[in-house]
Write an enzyme that holds these catalytic residues in place. Structure first.
Site, PDB file in Angstrom:
ATOM      1  N   LYS A 145       0.921  -7.094  -3.064  1.00 48.75           N
ATOM      2  CA  LYS A 145       0.814  -5.911  -2.572  1.00 48.75           C
ATOM      3  C   LYS A 145       2.134  -6.037  -1.711  1.00 48.75           C
ATOM      4  O   LYS A 145       1.969  -7.186  -0.676  1.00 48.75           O
ATOM      5  CB  LYS A 145       0.575  -4.904  -1.600  1.00 48.75           C
ATOM      6  CG  LYS A 145       1.582  -3.761  -1.322  1.00 48.75           C
ATOM      7  CD  LYS A 145       0.660  -2.563  -0.903  1.00 48.75           C
ATOM      8  CE  LYS A 145       1.958  -2.149   0.537  1.00 48.75           C
ATOM      9  NZ  LYS A 145       1.358  -1.163   1.204  1.00 48.75           N
ATOM     10  N   GLY A 193       1.969   6.063   8.893  1.00 49.06           N
ATOM     11  CA  GLY A 193       0.747   6.196   9.427  1.00 49.06           C
ATOM     12  C   GLY A 193       1.330   7.752  10.277  1.00 49.06           C
ATOM     13  O   GLY A 193       0.420   8.383  11.050  1.00 49.06           O
TER      14      GLY A 193
END
Length: 267
Positions: free
Chosen positions: A109, A170
């Site tokens: 990733k 987040g």
């Protein structure tokens, strides 16, 4: 996932030629310990788990607990990520380290950040890193902004999955860019996986209802009051959202439509 579900039976997520029953990808950071990491991952029923190579021990330090002891590669697809990288060079170097640590593992990733406050991606550096990694034989799943043109460009470079953000990493703000995501999904020939911004189960369901192929999350689970319970909720939300997308929702209208038709009423 229940093997009797339609998703398990014939609606697999295919990444780099490998089939997965689960469309929920989970991170491994921010949990209180490795046992909570294990329990939450099992509750989520995820099959792909991301690992921040620069922050997690997967064998670099033999004297510290090894994440792979609780999430063994024989059971999970380990997805090393370049979290914390701010340049293409740094990201490429991290991916090559991961390949060495994981015995030639090529699925990674890629994320290259451009700002320490917002953690928005640096798309110029991301493009450069993606091009280098693909040429070097990596199978790249790439975190990026929600720009449909950029997402298509990353696909054309050879990335095996494109992972646009739904909101800042987040933040827990949920899906802030529905129309961009729909545009990206409608023009993609590789899996589109929402990465960043999910806060609760309904956010995950919305992403799936929009037609996204999966959702990757970490903070939404690890930061919950009860991470294991939230992991289970996210699993159910992903399944429900996918089923709703496949079923096809009714069109939105500005007027009522009776559930029971009035034509042919007796009397």
């Amino acid at each position: 996932m229940d093997d009797r579900s339609p998703q398990a039976a014939g609606d697999a997520l295919v990444i780099a030629g490998k089939r997965y029953r689960s469309r929920l990808l989970t991170g491994t950071g921010k949990f209180k310990d490795l046992e909570e990491t294990r329990l939450a991952t099992e509750a989520a029923a995820s099959e792909i788990v991301t690992v921040a190579i620069r922050r997690s021990n997967i064998g670099q330090d033999p004297d510290q607990p090894n994440l792979l002891d609780v999430l063994p590669p024989e059971r999970y697809t380990i997805l090393p990520n370049t979290a914390g990288c701010y340049s293409a060079e740094e990201a490429v170097r991290t991916c090559r380290l991961a390949r060495e640590l994981l015995d030639g593992h090529s699925l990674v990733k890629l994320e290259v950040l451009g700002d320490r406050k917002t953690l928005f991606p640096d798309v110029v550096q991301t493009l450069a890193a993606a091009e280098t990694l693909v040429a070097d034989g990596f199978q790249v799943m790439v975190y990026t902004s929600d720009d449909p043109i950029l997402c298509k460009r990353l696909e054309e470079l050879g990335c095996v999955a494109v992972m646009p953000l739904a909101a800042p990493i987040g933040s827990g703000l949920g899906i802030q860019n529905r129309y961009n995501l729909m545009e990206i999904v409608e023009n993609a020939t590789v899996p589109i996986i929402v990465d960043a911004g999910v806060g609760t189960a309904s956010d995950a369901a919305i992403a799936m209802e929009l037609g996204c192929d999966g959702v990757l999350m970490n903070t939404a689970i690890a930061g919950a009051r009860e991470p294991v319970r939230m992991a289970r909720a996210m699993r159910l939300a992903i399944e429900a959202g996918r089923e709703a997308f496949l079923a096809g929702r009714i069109p939105r209208k500005r007027y009522a439509s009776a559930s029971s038709p009035i034509e042919g009423l007796v009397g």
